[in-house]
Design an enzyme around this catalytic site. Sequence first.
Site, PDB file in Angstrom:
ATOM      1  N   ARG A  60      54.653  51.899 -37.527  1.00  0.00           N
ATOM      2  CA  ARG A  60      54.798  51.978 -38.986  1.00  0.00           C
ATOM      3  C   ARG A  60      54.056  53.175 -39.582  1.00  0.00           C
ATOM      4  O   ARG A  60      54.479  53.743 -40.579  1.00  0.00           O
ATOM      5  CB  ARG A  60      54.144  50.736 -39.591  1.00  0.00           C
ATOM      6  N   LYS A 167      52.115  40.449 -23.243  1.00  0.00           N
ATOM      7  CA  LYS A 167      51.641  39.091 -23.460  1.00  0.00           C
ATOM      8  C   LYS A 167      51.185  38.981 -24.920  1.00  0.00           C
ATOM      9  O   LYS A 167      50.823  40.009 -25.471  1.00  0.00           O
ATOM     10  CB  LYS A 167      50.558  38.883 -22.419  1.00  0.00           C
ATOM     11  N   ASP A 196      51.997  41.297 -16.790  1.00  0.00           N
ATOM     12  CA  ASP A 196      50.716  40.596 -16.769  1.00  0.00           C
ATOM     13  C   ASP A 196      49.751  41.599 -16.159  1.00  0.00           C
ATOM     14  O   ASP A 196      49.854  41.905 -14.967  1.00  0.00           O
ATOM     15  CB  ASP A 196      50.803  39.335 -15.901  1.00  0.00           C
ATOM     16  N   HIS A 197      48.839  42.119 -16.961  1.00  0.00           N
ATOM     17  CA  HIS A 197      48.072  43.267 -16.463  1.00  0.00           C
ATOM     18  C   HIS A 197      47.182  42.910 -15.269  1.00  0.00           C
ATOM     19  O   HIS A 197      46.714  43.789 -14.565  1.00  0.00           O
ATOM     20  CB  HIS A 197      47.287  43.943 -17.602  1.00  0.00           C
ATOM     21  N   LYS A 201      45.969  45.141 -11.123  1.00  0.00           N
ATOM     22  CA  LYS A 201      44.656  45.372 -10.529  1.00  0.00           C
ATOM     23  C   LYS A 201      44.796  45.474  -9.012  1.00  0.00           C
ATOM     24  O   LYS A 201      45.402  44.608  -8.376  1.00  0.00           O
ATOM     25  CB  LYS A 201      43.697  44.227 -10.873  1.00  0.00           C
ATOM     26  N   GLU A 235      33.719  36.414 -18.637  1.00  0.00           N
ATOM     27  CA  GLU A 235      33.591  37.612 -19.479  1.00  0.00           C
ATOM     28  C   GLU A 235      32.306  37.481 -20.266  1.00  0.00           C
ATOM     29  O   GLU A 235      31.937  36.372 -20.679  1.00  0.00           O
ATOM     30  CB  GLU A 235      34.753  37.697 -20.466  1.00  0.00           C
ATOM     31  N   ASP A 254      45.120  31.905 -23.705  1.00  0.00           N
ATOM     32  CA  ASP A 254      44.870  33.334 -23.528  1.00  0.00           C
ATOM     33  C   ASP A 254      44.810  33.727 -22.051  1.00  0.00           C
ATOM     34  O   ASP A 254      45.208  34.831 -21.692  1.00  0.00           O
ATOM     35  CB  ASP A 254      43.534  33.676 -24.221  1.00  0.00           C
ATOM     36  N   HIS A 259      47.205  35.016 -16.451  1.00  0.00           N
ATOM     37  CA  HIS A 259      46.346  35.661 -15.454  1.00  0.00           C
ATOM     38  C   HIS A 259      45.894  34.695 -14.349  1.00  0.00           C
ATOM     39  O   HIS A 259      45.947  35.014 -13.166  1.00  0.00           O
ATOM     40  CB  HIS A 259      45.098  36.254 -16.121  1.00  0.00           C
ATOM     41  N   LYS A 359      34.526  33.158 -22.477  1.00  0.00           N
ATOM     42  CA  LYS A 359      33.907  34.308 -23.143  1.00  0.00           C
ATOM     43  C   LYS A 359      32.404  34.057 -23.208  1.00  0.00           C
ATOM     44  O   LYS A 359      31.966  32.898 -23.233  1.00  0.00           O
ATOM     45  CB  LYS A 359      34.427  34.428 -24.580  1.00  0.00           C
TER      46      LYS A 359
HETATM   47  C1  BG6 Z   1      43.652  39.593 -22.016  1.00  0.00           C
HETATM   48  C2  BG6 Z   1      43.070  38.548 -22.923  1.00  0.00           C
HETATM   49  O1  BG6 Z   1      44.949  39.251 -21.629  1.00  0.00           O
HETATM   50  O2  BG6 Z   1      42.833  39.712 -20.861  1.00  0.00           O
HETATM   51  C3  BG6 Z   1      41.653  38.911 -23.303  1.00  0.00           C
HETATM   52  O3  BG6 Z   1      43.863  38.430 -24.082  1.00  0.00           O
HETATM   53  C4  BG6 Z   1      40.811  39.130 -22.069  1.00  0.00           C
HETATM   54  O4  BG6 Z   1      41.051  37.902 -24.117  1.00  0.00           O
HETATM   55  C5  BG6 Z   1      41.508  40.117 -21.118  1.00  0.00           C
HETATM   56  O5  BG6 Z   1      39.564  39.653 -22.465  1.00  0.00           O
HETATM   57  C6  BG6 Z   1      40.783  40.186 -19.798  1.00  0.00           C
HETATM   58  O6  BG6 Z   1      41.286  41.264 -19.066  1.00  0.00           O
HETATM   59  P1  BG6 Z   1      40.382  42.045 -18.029  1.00  0.00           P
HETATM   60  O7  BG6 Z   1      41.303  43.031 -17.402  1.00  0.00           O
HETATM   61  O8  BG6 Z   1      39.256  42.654 -18.796  1.00  0.00           O
HETATM   62  O9  BG6 Z   1      39.900  40.986 -17.079  1.00  0.00           O
END
Ligand code: BG6
Length: 511
Positions: A60, A167, A196-197, A201, A235, A254, A259, A359
């Site tokens: 935007r 996601k 899914d990131h 890894k 985390e 989340d 993951h 967290k």
């Molecule tokens: C994301 C979540 O998908 O993954 C976040 O929305 C989280 O809340 C993150 O912090 C964790 O990713 P990574 O790669 O730092 O483990």
Amino acid sequence: MSQAATAVEGERVGRCGDPCVMVIFGAAGDLTRRKLIPSLYNLAKYKLLSREFAMIGIARNPMTTDEFRAKLVADLKEFVDGPVDPDLQEWFERQVFYIAGEFADQSTYQQLKEVLQKVDKDLATHGNYFYYLATAPDFFGPIVQRLSAAGLMSEENHQWRRVIVEKPFGRDLDSARLLNQQLLKEVDEKQIYRIDHYLGKETVQNILAFRFANGIFEPIWNRRYIDHVQISVGETVGVEQRGGYYDTAGALRDMVPNHIMQLISLTAMEPPISFQADAVRDEQAKILHAVQPLSSEDVLTRTVRGQYGEGEIAGQHVPAYRSEPGVPPDSRTETFVAVKLQVDNWRWAGVPFYLRTGKRMASRSTYIVIQFRRAPFVLFRDTEVEKLMPNQLVLHIQPEEGIALRFAAKTPGPIMRLGTVDMDFQYSDYFGKQPSTGYERLLHDCMVGDATLFQRADMVEAGWSVVSPMLDLWKALPPRNFPNYASGTWGPKEAEDLLERDGRHWRNFEQ
Ligand code: BG6
């Protein structure tokens, strides 16, 4: 120590991506500058990005292409590891374009179509396009519908058209199903790349290599030898600037259906018949379907939720979740979850999978512990050995990257005493550190049409099915004791009890 050969900077280590245009919806956002732009740069550096590549950013924000290019240069300097190669930067600048427009407005797509045609002509990108939806999830369905209406999703004359969906893919089973239906109405499943990131890894991909490229682990990778599996995703950060989103999601949504389910399925799956996308994904999907659904009673006894209060992280005082920006002061959203699951198949019957994520935990560390059954005590009956420690294999995912095997060894001296030792493999000792955001592999896979590391519709839905009973019961019974763990700890005491009731303990790693 002998060091394995690794990719030399600039050396190509695989097939180059096809000529194509990447269109990023949400190009002014954080994901683009922190991850996508540095990943494209890294791919170009390793000669895995076609010279006939272009990128079009859409958002935007009013901005010209020149301004977008200037921003790209600033982002490269900020987020690429090490100095930026000036030639590569110059090339990259020439390949990018910007369109300011509303995602809900069909004229944006007309404009996109015109820019794509021009780019195809000028930069020989062959009419191959992939769209990266780095937007709020509400836009996923509408964007694909509008792309399709503009004729930008149809594959003709050997040109491919793909869409990468970020996601969160839905917020429960029903909404995920609905989104799948919306997308599949417009495009074919093989055009959809649900990202899914975690699968980007290296250490997550290495679970497959470790299990299936070695002959010695698979024979003991089952209920006869394995006592239980633990998956911890800790985390230390709080919700940062994402309080608004996070408070509507919570730790379960989340992290778990996406993951953590990836980690479970890669750890538990049967060997695939090949590394073709569907061969691997079929086996992963079978595990997701084999996770025993939790009854309401199970949710009460096998799950734990928590919310962080104030506390200390790395010597700094940090606020409670309820005092974070964007979070209501009486929020009942969980920032921690622990669950005991069972995978109901012949390999895993009776082997609990304990998982936890949170967290503001004591350390930032993600790892999988495979705990083996104890050796019989018999041999040590008349010696001073008090107890035998179980063997543990630990797959360290991040930030430490490696694999460690814990076993018993005789401590030196005239008496038979046992100590516990670790055999440690560190990725960096063998392969050094390669600059990577974790998105390179996933973007490259999309450019060569390899969907192995992306989620199919059935897998996403299976992930949501696992957490559905928890979402339902937790909604019906709001928590009364939040906040119930201090920042900088391993979560609420109930999470310890979950394992202690079974005579087991979490393995904690302080970094
Ligand atoms: C994301 C979540 O998908 O993954 C976040 O929305 C989280 O809340 C993150 O912090 C964790 O990713 P990574 O790669 O730092 O483990």
